[in-house]
Design an enzyme around this catalytic site. Structure first.
Site, short mmCIF file in Angstrom:
data_model
loop_
_atom_site.label_atom_id
_atom_site.label_comp_id
_atom_site.label_asym_id
_atom_site.label_seq_id
_atom_site.Cartn_x
_atom_site.Cartn_y
_atom_site.Cartn_z
CB SER A 150 -5.61 30.06 -21.79
OG SER A 150 -6.29 30.06 -23.03
CE1 TYR A 163 -10.27 28.38 -19.30
CE2 TYR A 163 -9.75 29.66 -21.26
CZ TYR A 163 -9.46 28.62 -20.41
OH TYR A 163 -8.35 27.83 -20.63
#
Length: 255
Positions: A150, A163
């Site tokens: 990501s 995250y």
């Protein structure tokens, strides 16, 4: 390039029930690969596998909780029993639960670590010997391991601490594997998508959904197919080419 550059190859895609995983499975099948689709919800992967079959591709759907090491091993063996080999692994399964450290629960943090880190490690460990074997026995003479990361690991933002932790760890894991597997002709790559319109925010609570939307207000997000295109590009290169990483942001995205 040949219309079906992956003809004869076998791919396994985790998190393949929707979003990037489903788009990637469809794209690799279109490139000629036989595909094993894995997710924790069987109904979703069955639907995607049926779509692939209707388009003339070959696919099998598996339900598995890859946070359990034994189940990850069984899942890889199931794929091998079905197709006899494994040339491409796409580690896409993840969960993204956004919220401040003060208000997040430890259960939410554990969920992300269990799937985004432990699940990734379990599947990779189970698949590596078979990828190495495929690289030495297939006409392509190369195998591929692609981890979906990501853009969040590049720019830390409030509400995404754990995250981001899982995705930063994914990058270090990927680079170490890349160096270890050079001599085995297993190419190891990471794809880092930016803002993606994949419907994931619709499964979040109101406050968390607001936190997820705030940084990308006014941005036309990527579609899952855009990320699948990047993955297809990586795994269809000639043996002499290794695309080790690809950052794919939405055109309007500044972070």
């Amino acid at each position: 390039m040949h219309d079906r550059p992956l003809a004869g190859a076998v791919a396994l895609v985790t998190g393949a029930g929707s979003g990037i995983g489903a788009a990637t499975a469809r794209r690799l099948a279109g490139d000629g690969a036989a595909v094993t689709l894995v997710a924790h919800r069987r109904d979703r992967v069955v639907r995607v596998a049926s779509d692939i079959a209707r388009q003339g591709g070959e696919a099998v759907a598996l339900e598995a909780d890859i946070t359990e090491a034994d189940r990850a091993d069984d899942m890889v063996q199931d794929a091998l029993d079905r197709f006899g080999r494994l040339d491409i692994l796409v580690n896409n399964a993840e969960i993204r639960l956004l919220g401040s450290a003060l208000h997040a629960t430890i259960e939410e943090w554990d969920q992300m670590i269990s799937l985004n880190v432990a699940g990734l490690a379990h599947v990779t460990h189970a698949a590596l010997p078979h990828l190495i074997y495929a690289a030495t026995t297939s006409p392509r003479q190369v195998a591929d391991l692609v981890n979906v990361g990501s853009a969040a690991e590049r720019v830390a933002r409030p509400g995404s601490s754990v995250y981001g932790l899982t995705k930063s760890g994914l990058n270090a894991f990927t680079e170490s594997l890349r160096q270890e597997l050079l001599g085995e002709r297993v190419r190891v790559s990471v794809v880092e998508p930016g803002a993606v319109d994949d419907g994931q925010e619709n499964r979040l609570g109101d406050s968390v959904r607001d936190a997820a939307r705030r940084p990308v207000d006014g941005v036309e997000g990527l579609r899952p197919d855009d990320v699948a295109d990047a993955i297809s590009y990586i795994v269809t290169r000639a043996r002499r080419v290794a695309v080790n990483g690809m950052l794919v942001r939405a055109g309007d995205q500044t972070w």
